[in-house]
Design an enzyme around this catalytic site. Structure first.
Site, short mmCIF file in Angstrom:
data_model
loop_
_atom_site.label_atom_id
_atom_site.label_comp_id
_atom_site.label_asym_id
_atom_site.label_seq_id
_atom_site.Cartn_x
_atom_site.Cartn_y
_atom_site.Cartn_z
N SER A 53 0.85 -1.20 0.00
CA SER A 53 0.00 0.00 0.00
C SER A 53 0.88 1.24 0.00
O SER A 53 2.02 1.20 0.48
CB SER A 53 -0.89 0.00 1.25
OG SER A 53 -1.51 1.26 1.44
N TYR A 98 -1.62 -0.77 10.29
CA TYR A 98 -1.73 -1.06 8.86
C TYR A 98 -0.46 -0.63 8.13
O TYR A 98 0.10 -1.38 7.31
CB TYR A 98 -2.96 -0.34 8.29
CG TYR A 98 -3.23 -0.60 6.84
CD1 TYR A 98 -3.96 -1.72 6.43
CD2 TYR A 98 -2.79 0.29 5.85
CE1 TYR A 98 -4.22 -1.96 5.09
CE2 TYR A 98 -3.05 0.06 4.51
CZ TYR A 98 -3.78 -1.06 4.14
OH TYR A 98 -4.04 -1.30 2.80
#
Length: 202
Positions: free
Chosen positions: A145, A158
């Site tokens: 990501s 995350y």
């Protein structure tokens, strides 16, 4: 779904294939001619993706697995090999959101996000790699990501997991290149998927 041919005769295992990036990728891989193993911890979602591929004339197998479980990861690899005979492509896509900052993230949240988003990416490839090494052929795609590349407030666990995926991918690429295995990570930005919707509801 019009089937072209860039992935004809390839066998692709995709985790998190029941929704979002995973589902879109499963459908696209099938449209390019691959036989797709649709893995998801949600059995209905996995079967829905596989059914849509089959209805469009493609070949798919639905499997239920928790990628943070070594036993499940090994089983999905073994089942794929038993069903198709080989694995050409692994897309370790399964993931969950993780919110908070360093002082607000709980240990439970940290462990949960790291288990699925980092450990799960490793386990997805771990059991397929010996087969790829033996065949001297394979492609591994790890879902990272932009959150693992730049600082974004509010996604501490995350970001840590995705940063780990990026570093892990670099190491894997160097380690397995001599075996003719390609390993890459993709780092998408914000795309409105069910995972993003879930994170906004928290």
């Amino acid at each position: 779904m019009a089937i072209s041919g860039r992935l004809t005769d390839k066998i692709a295992l995709i985790t998190g294939a029941g929704s979002g990036f995973g589902r879109a990728s499963a459908l696209r891989f099938a449209a390019e001619g691959a036989s797709v193993v649709c893995v998801d911890r949600n059995a209905d979602a996995a079967h829905s993706a596989a059914d849509d591929i089959a209805a469009a004339g493609g070949t798919a197998l639905a499997l239920t697995a928790d990628v943070s479980s070594a036993a499940d990861a090994e089983r999905m690899t073994t089942t794929t090999l038993e069903h198709f005979g080989r694995i050409d492509i692994v897309f370790a896509n399964a993931g969950i959101p993780g919110s908070g900052d360093a002082h607000t993230t709980t240990e439970e949240e940290w462990d949960r996000v790291i288990a699925i988003n980092l450990k799960g990416v490793w386990l997805t490839s771990k059991y397929a790699l010996p087969h790829m090494v033996e065949r001297r052929s394979g492609v591994i795609i790890n879902q990272a990501s932009v959150g693992g590349l730049i600082g974004i407030p509010g996604i501490f666990p995350y970001a840590a997991a995705k940063g780990g995926v990026i570093s892990m991918t670099r190491q894997m690429a160097a380690a397995y290149a001599p075996h003719n295995i390609r390993v890459n990570a993709i780092c998408p930005g914000g795309v409105y998927t069910p995972l993003v919707e879930l994170s906004r509801q928290k």
